[in-house]
Design an enzyme around this catalytic site. Structure first.
Site, PDB file in Angstrom:
ATOM      1  N   ILE A 110       0.729  -1.138   0.157  1.00 41.85           N
ATOM      2  CA  ILE A 110      -0.572   0.274  -0.340  1.00 41.85           C
ATOM      3  C   ILE A 110       1.303   1.551  -0.330  1.00 41.85           C
ATOM      4  CG2 ILE A 110       0.429  -0.298   2.437  1.00 41.85           C
ATOM      5  CD1 ILE A 110      -2.962   0.944   2.127  1.00 41.85           C
ATOM      6  N   CYS A 111       0.451   2.552  -0.633  1.00 37.99           N
ATOM      7  CA  CYS A 111       0.208   3.765  -0.724  1.00 37.99           C
ATOM      8  C   CYS A 111       1.992   3.849  -1.110  1.00 37.99           C
ATOM      9  CB  CYS A 111       1.187   4.660   0.514  1.00 37.99           C
ATOM     10  SG  CYS A 111       1.484   5.695   0.922  1.00 37.99           S
ATOM     11  N   ALA A 112       3.452   3.638  -1.085  1.00 34.70           N
ATOM     12  CA  ALA A 112       4.993   4.116  -1.241  1.00 34.70           C
ATOM     13  C   ALA A 112       4.729   2.775  -2.608  1.00 34.70           C
ATOM     14  CB  ALA A 112       5.475   4.825  -1.067  1.00 34.70           C
ATOM     15  N   PHE A 131       0.264   5.595  -3.338  1.00 34.14           N
ATOM     16  CA  PHE A 131       0.120   7.029  -3.567  1.00 34.14           C
ATOM     17  C   PHE A 131       0.648   7.902  -5.332  1.00 34.14           C
ATOM     18  CE2 PHE A 131       1.531  10.575  -1.315  1.00 34.14           C
ATOM     19  CZ  PHE A 131       0.358  11.008  -0.724  1.00 34.14           C
ATOM     20  N   SER A 159      -2.838  -0.979  -3.238  1.00 32.63           N
ATOM     21  CA  SER A 159      -3.823  -0.106  -3.149  1.00 32.63           C
ATOM     22  C   SER A 159      -2.981   1.274  -2.775  1.00 32.63           C
ATOM     23  CB  SER A 159      -4.193  -0.479  -1.200  1.00 32.63           C
ATOM     24  OG  SER A 159      -5.448   0.812  -0.849  1.00 32.63           O
TER      25      SER A 159
END
Length: 193
Positions: A110-112, A131, A159
């Site tokens: 998720i994210c980075a 992200f 995500s």
């Protein structure tokens, strides 16, 4: 065929500088779904400090003599800075990510953190999200960038960030226990009621 001892056990890998919501929301939802889950430090010290200076005491460390990635059916990579670069610098984790992807075994980020998979060449030709400011890294390494909150492409779940952490966690519950279980859990936590 998976070599995992427990396909329903999850490891959430934590590094100093993680985005705590992205890691702990997943842990919370898995626990609520009664899915076995361990927080795992990538260093010898089980205490990990988030990017917002929140200390988390992990269940395990990858340096422990009895630790084995093979105990887990799924590994989850939270984002955060410098959490993501710290995860990327962990050689045993990188070796396991390569092995899992080659074997078609589940990985979630998720994210980075999806940039770790991208920079290893593991997202080439795959749909993924991350992200927004990390999107160029995914595209540069051949990923097919999407903007949905959660994207599942085969064995890889990605995500976008803190704001999508509940969607991410529920998607993982759905993968392990089915969509009905995830929907019931969403209702239990009054998510989008």
């Amino acid at each position: 065929m998976s070599s995992y001892l427990n396909p329903e056990r999850v490891a959430v890998l934590l590094a100093d500088g993680l985005e705590e919501i992205e890691g702990l929301t997943v842990v919370d939802l898995l626990y609520r779904a009664k899915i076995a889950c361990d927080t795992v430090s990538i260093k010898a010290d089980r205490t990990v400090t988030s990017s917002h200076q929140v200390s988390v005491i992990c269940d395990r460390s990858i340096t422990e003599k009895d630790f084995s990635f093979s105990d887990y059916g799924l590994i989850v990579l939270p984002g955060g800075i410098p959490g993501t670069p710290n995860l990327a610098a962990c050689e045993p984790l990188i070796a396991e990510l390569r092995r899992r992807m080659e074997a078609g075994e589940p990985v979630a980020a998720i994210c980075a953190a999806p940039t770790i998979l991208a920079e290893l060449g593991l997202l080439e030709g795959r749909h993924a999200t991350c992200f927004p400011s990390c999107g160029d890294t995914l595209v540069e390494h051949g990923a097919l960038l999407k903007t949905e909150s959660v994207v599942v492409d085969g064995n890889v779940t990605t995500s976008r960030g803190m704001g999508t952490a509940i969607d991410f966690g529920l998607a993982l519950v759905a993968q392990i226990q089915g969509q009905e279980a995830a929907d019931k859990l969403a209702q239990t936590i009054v998510y989008r009621a």
